[in-house]
Design an enzyme around this catalytic site. Structure first.
Site, mmCIF file in Angstrom:
data_model
loop_
_atom_site.group_PDB
_atom_site.id
_atom_site.type_symbol
_atom_site.label_atom_id
_atom_site.label_comp_id
_atom_site.label_asym_id
_atom_site.label_seq_id
_atom_site.Cartn_x
_atom_site.Cartn_y
_atom_site.Cartn_z
ATOM 1 N N HIS A 143 -31.597 36.296 -12.486
ATOM 2 C CA HIS A 143 -30.181 35.992 -12.694
ATOM 3 C C HIS A 143 -29.910 36.118 -14.193
ATOM 4 O O HIS A 143 -30.785 35.832 -15.006
ATOM 5 C CB HIS A 143 -29.936 34.553 -12.224
ATOM 6 C CG HIS A 143 -28.495 34.136 -12.215
ATOM 7 N ND1 HIS A 143 -27.814 33.761 -13.354
ATOM 8 C CD2 HIS A 143 -27.617 34.017 -11.194
ATOM 9 C CE1 HIS A 143 -26.588 33.425 -13.034
ATOM 10 N NE2 HIS A 143 -26.422 33.568 -11.734
ATOM 11 N N ASP A 190 -37.168 29.463 -13.109
ATOM 12 C CA ASP A 190 -35.770 29.204 -12.791
ATOM 13 C C ASP A 190 -35.707 28.774 -11.324
ATOM 14 O O ASP A 190 -35.825 29.601 -10.421
ATOM 15 C CB ASP A 190 -34.966 30.484 -13.045
ATOM 16 C CG ASP A 190 -33.560 30.393 -12.499
ATOM 17 O OD1 ASP A 190 -33.160 29.319 -12.023
ATOM 18 O OD2 ASP A 190 -32.858 31.424 -12.542
ATOM 19 N N GLN A 220 -32.301 28.305 -7.298
ATOM 20 C CA GLN A 220 -32.175 28.593 -5.862
ATOM 21 C C GLN A 220 -33.356 28.038 -5.056
ATOM 22 O O GLN A 220 -33.404 28.219 -3.841
ATOM 23 C CB GLN A 220 -32.086 30.104 -5.630
ATOM 24 C CG GLN A 220 -30.865 30.757 -6.245
ATOM 25 C CD GLN A 220 -29.557 30.387 -5.546
ATOM 26 O OE1 GLN A 220 -29.561 29.803 -4.465
ATOM 27 N NE2 GLN A 220 -28.457 30.720 -6.173
ATOM 28 N N LYS A 259 -25.700 23.214 -6.799
ATOM 29 C CA LYS A 259 -26.230 24.059 -5.722
ATOM 30 C C LYS A 259 -27.001 23.236 -4.703
ATOM 31 O O LYS A 259 -27.583 23.779 -3.764
ATOM 32 C CB LYS A 259 -27.136 25.146 -6.304
ATOM 33 C CG LYS A 259 -26.377 26.182 -7.122
ATOM 34 C CD LYS A 259 -27.285 27.305 -7.536
ATOM 35 C CE LYS A 259 -26.702 28.155 -8.632
ATOM 36 N NZ LYS A 259 -25.684 29.105 -8.153
ATOM 37 N N CYS A 281 -24.535 38.338 -10.623
ATOM 38 C CA CYS A 281 -25.140 38.007 -11.930
ATOM 39 C C CYS A 281 -26.589 38.462 -11.989
ATOM 40 O O CYS A 281 -27.443 37.775 -12.556
ATOM 41 C CB CYS A 281 -25.059 36.515 -12.240
ATOM 42 S SG CYS A 281 -23.400 35.882 -12.307
HETATM 43 N N1 PMP Z 1 -30.517 31.136 -11.652
HETATM 44 C C1 PMP Z 1 -30.240 31.506 -10.406
HETATM 45 C C2 PMP Z 1 -31.319 32.151 -9.588
HETATM 46 C C3 PMP Z 1 -28.976 31.276 -9.882
HETATM 47 O O1 PMP Z 1 -28.689 31.651 -8.639
HETATM 48 C C4 PMP Z 1 -27.996 30.647 -10.671
HETATM 49 C C5 PMP Z 1 -26.592 30.386 -10.154
HETATM 50 N N2 PMP Z 1 -25.988 31.440 -9.475
HETATM 51 C C6 PMP Z 1 -28.342 30.276 -11.962
HETATM 52 C C7 PMP Z 1 -29.608 30.522 -12.418
HETATM 53 C C8 PMP Z 1 -27.370 29.641 -12.889
HETATM 54 O O2 PMP Z 1 -26.921 28.424 -12.387
HETATM 55 P P1 PMP Z 1 -25.722 27.700 -13.121
HETATM 56 O O3 PMP Z 1 -24.561 28.639 -13.073
HETATM 57 O O4 PMP Z 1 -25.509 26.485 -12.305
HETATM 58 O O5 PMP Z 1 -26.159 27.400 -14.497
#
Ligand code: PMP
Length: 405
Positions: A121, A199, A202, A225, A363
């Site tokens: 991401h 990270d 998810q 999430k 993203c």
């Molecule tokens: N890493 C992953 C794998 C994600 O899916 C996301 C959110 N889509 C993020 C990081 C970032 O999360 P946040 O926008 O809550 O900071």
């Protein structure tokens, strides 16, 4: 066959009282909130609110206790090494930025490499672009396989490059749901003496975690999430790891002493929590973890697996539909394209049927390029989804694919 392991919790989520027709399949972006979380935030503001860590009076001391008890709850929920190693941030993104800047500014030099993957991401990519740019270092990528896993041979080979100084990888893919072999990723980095950040944005909502056993140096996640409010996330690490890093942001609450020309800093967690935090949101996050604990993360995982496989069985039968992602080791996320249609048009068709999916690059532009497409539509499941939702998705997808044939 055994009865499918399904939870029955939809009634706990007031959004569906207001939108009974809603088929919400965008939980990978953010989840809906159970009444228990909404109520906890409302009650905290109504009965208990004051700023924290300024305990001259009992109301503030009590609010501080509520806030700090969530730190202890999070340490238990994620099996963190210590509550002092739980840093509340705004979200997973801020937690990655914290590590990238604190660790990177202190340790990266010209020519050094931060190893990420093609599947990251942007939250676990752009912070590394920023800090490697400042330090004259660069980012290299572990390749993804065509079916959406990390290429572990490529990972092992890239780790042998002595210029690699830090590893930052995802635990679960937000685009494909791939559950990476996190313990192996950590072990391979540690075998080379390298620190690793995972990270878990998810992973944390969907899998039972034991972060002490996993032993990643840094683990990041977001409350929103996993049923909690937005505005709060966490960085989880060992306190000694955190105390060896310079602070990321300066301000109130993170200092030991301040003189005219310099300051000294508190140990973790305060070291990394400058300023007034998202107090009520942290309390709400506590309620979310309590709710998930009551359900049991193993049952959360089983529920999603049941829906995932029911959906894959149905979608695989639809002609003209391309499904992405690995055959096994995946969570409740399905990325797809209808041949001849743009993902945004597919999402628009589904929205007409009150089905919420996301469309775009999610993203994760390097991954979308590696998959050889411009974008995908993505359906993602969580605990409030039902087999009726799977039926609705499969029915609407059959019609959409038919329309574009
Ligand atoms: N890493 C992953 C794998 C994600 O899916 C996301 C959110 N889509 C993020 C990081 C970032 O999360 P946040 O926008 O809550 O900071």
């Amino acid at each position: 066959p055994a009865a499918p392991a399904l939870l029955n919790v939809k009634a706990d989520f007031p959004i569906f009282d207001h939108h009974p027709e809603l088929v919400f399949l965008d939980s990978a972006a953010s989840t809906q909130k159970p009444r228990a979380v909404i109520q906890a935030i409302s009650d905290f503001y109504s009965r208990d609110y004051a700023n924290i860590h300024r305990g001259a009076y009992r109301l503030s001391a009590h609010a501080t206790d509520r806030f700090e008890s969530v730190r202890a709850d999070a340490a238990r929920f994620f099996r963190a090494p210590s509550p002092d190693g739980v840093i509340f941030t705004r979200n997973a993104t801020e937690a990655v930025n914290l590590v990238a800047h604190s660790w990177g500014q202190a340790h990266l030099n010209a020519g050094d490499v931060v190893l990420v993957s093609e599947m990251e991401h942007h939250a676990n990519l752009v912070p590394w672009h920023l800090v490697t740019g400042l330090r004259g270092a660069r980012v290299e990528y572990v390749r993804a396989t065509p079916d959406g896993r990390l290429d572990l041979d490529d990972y092992a080979a890239k780790l042998r490059n002595p210029a690699v100084k830090f590893v930052a990888l995802q635990h679960v893919s937000n685009v494909l749901g791939t559950v990476h072999p996190a313990a192996e990723l950590v072990r391979l980095a540690h075998d080379r003496g390298l620190p690793i950040l995972l990270d878990g944005a998810q992973a944390a909502p969907h899998l039972p975690l034991d972060l002490s056993a996993l032993n990643a140096d840094y683990y990041v996640l977001s409350s929103h999430k996993m049923l909690g409010p937005s505005g709060v996330g966490a960085l989880i690490a060992r306190p000694d790891t955190l105390n060896a890093l310079p602070p990321y942001m300066g301000g109130g609450d993170m200092i030991r002493e301040v003189y005219p020309d310099r300051s000294t800093y508190a140990p973790a967690p305060n070291r990394f929590e400058a300023g007034t935090p998202a107090i009520a949101e942290v309390v709400g996050f506590g309620a979310a973890m309590a709710y998930l604990t009551d359900l049991g993360m193993d049952r959360v995982e089983a529920h999603e697996q049941t829906l995932l496989h029911a959906a894959l069985d149905r979608l695989n039968q639809i002609e003209g539909l391309d499904l992405y992602g690995p055959p096994t080791a995946r969570g409740g996320v399905i990325s797809f394209n209808v041949r001849g249609a743009h993902a945004h048009d597919v999402a628009g068709f589904l929205d007409e049927a009150n089905i919420c999916v996301r469309a775009g690059h999610h993203c994760a532009q390097p991954l979308i390029r590696a998959l050889g497409c411009a974008s995908t539509a993505r359906a993602s499941f969580y605990i409030y989804n039902t087999l009726d939702d799977v039926d609705a998705l499969a029915g609407a997808m059959a019609e959409t694919a038919e329309f574009f044939r």
